[in-house]
Motif scaffolding. Structure first.
Motif, PDB file in Angstrom:
ATOM      1  N   THR A  82       0.812  -1.194   0.090  1.00  0.00           N
ATOM      2  CA  THR A  82       0.061   0.187   0.154  1.00  0.00           C
ATOM      3  C   THR A  82       1.017   1.243  -0.051  1.00  0.00           C
ATOM      4  N   ALA A  85      -0.551   7.627  -2.695  1.00  0.00           N
ATOM      5  CA  ALA A  85      -0.381   8.335  -4.045  1.00  0.00           C
ATOM      6  C   ALA A  85      -0.854   9.718  -4.151  1.00  0.00           C
ATOM      7  N   GLU A  93      -5.714   9.062  -1.700  1.00  0.00           N
ATOM      8  CA  GLU A  93      -5.511   8.355  -2.852  1.00  0.00           C
ATOM      9  C   GLU A  93      -4.413   7.254  -2.541  1.00  0.00           C
ATOM     10  N   ARG A  95      -2.402   3.491  -3.854  1.00  0.00           N
ATOM     11  CA  ARG A  95      -2.130   2.504  -5.113  1.00  0.00           C
ATOM     12  C   ARG A  95      -1.785   1.302  -4.140  1.00  0.00           C
ATOM     13  N   GLN A  96      -2.521   0.231  -4.192  1.00  0.00           N
ATOM     14  CA  GLN A  96      -2.169  -1.101  -3.873  1.00  0.00           C
ATOM     15  C   GLN A  96      -1.902  -2.158  -4.757  1.00  0.00           C
ATOM     16  N   THR A  97      -1.000  -2.840  -4.466  1.00  0.00           N
ATOM     17  CA  THR A  97      -0.498  -3.915  -5.558  1.00  0.00           C
ATOM     18  C   THR A  97      -0.490  -5.240  -4.732  1.00  0.00           C
ATOM     19  N   THR A 107      -3.662  -4.906  -9.389  1.00  0.00           N
ATOM     20  CA  THR A 107      -3.346  -3.550  -9.000  1.00  0.00           C
ATOM     21  C   THR A 107      -4.718  -2.773  -8.792  1.00  0.00           C
ATOM     22  N   ASP A 109      -6.515   0.762  -7.659  1.00  0.00           N
ATOM     23  CA  ASP A 109      -6.395   2.555  -7.176  1.00  0.00           C
ATOM     24  C   ASP A 109      -7.545   2.784  -6.336  1.00  0.00           C
TER      25      ASP A 109
END
Length: 137
Positions: A82, A85, A93, A95-97, A107, A109
């Motif tokens: 995590t 962004a 905001e 971004r989790q991968t 991925t 968002d």
């Protein structure tokens, strides 16, 4: 804004996370990401219960998009990373991968809104909370 290190949350895929073929069901990725966001906040010193009790605020998902790259399967070990962004007045905001051994699985968002629990209305993120979420902002 400078890049912060990613928060890492490790998990294992259980039978309940999969379809009949042992492939992770699409909605399970949302649960994996939710758990990771909860632990990210906890590791920042902001467990949900404390956030509610001390400020009356919660974070709710306002918008989420997910792109699936490869399937995950029963018994695999995954890691959810995590990263912040961006941060606005009343939103964050992320971004989790989701990955497996350096291989990208999915991925996400995610836009979170800071909301006053009692009213359900958006509210500015307090400065102390903002500094914990994104100390370089």
């Amino acid at each position: 804004m400078g890049e912060q290190p990613a928060h890492r949350f490790a998990l294992r895929v259980y039978f309940e996370d999969t379809d009949a073929g042992g492939v992770v069901y699409h909605a399970s990725y949302l649960r994996f990401a939710e758990r990771a966001r909860t632990e990210w906040l906890r590791d920042l010193g902001l467990p949900h219960r404390q956030l509610i009790d001390e400020s009356g605020l919660i974070f709710v998902v306002k918008r989420l998009s997910i792109e699936y790259h490869r399937p995950a399967r029963l018994d695999e070990s995954l890691v959810v990373e995590t990263r912040v962004a961006g941060i606005g007045g009343a939103s964050v905001e992320l971004r989790q991968t989701i990955g497996r051994g350096g291989e990208g699985i999915a991925t996400l968002d995610v836009a979170l809104a800071c909301v006053r629990l009692a009213t359900g209305r958006p509210e500015r993120i307090p400065a102390t909370l903002r500094a914990l979420i994104h100390p370089v902002s």
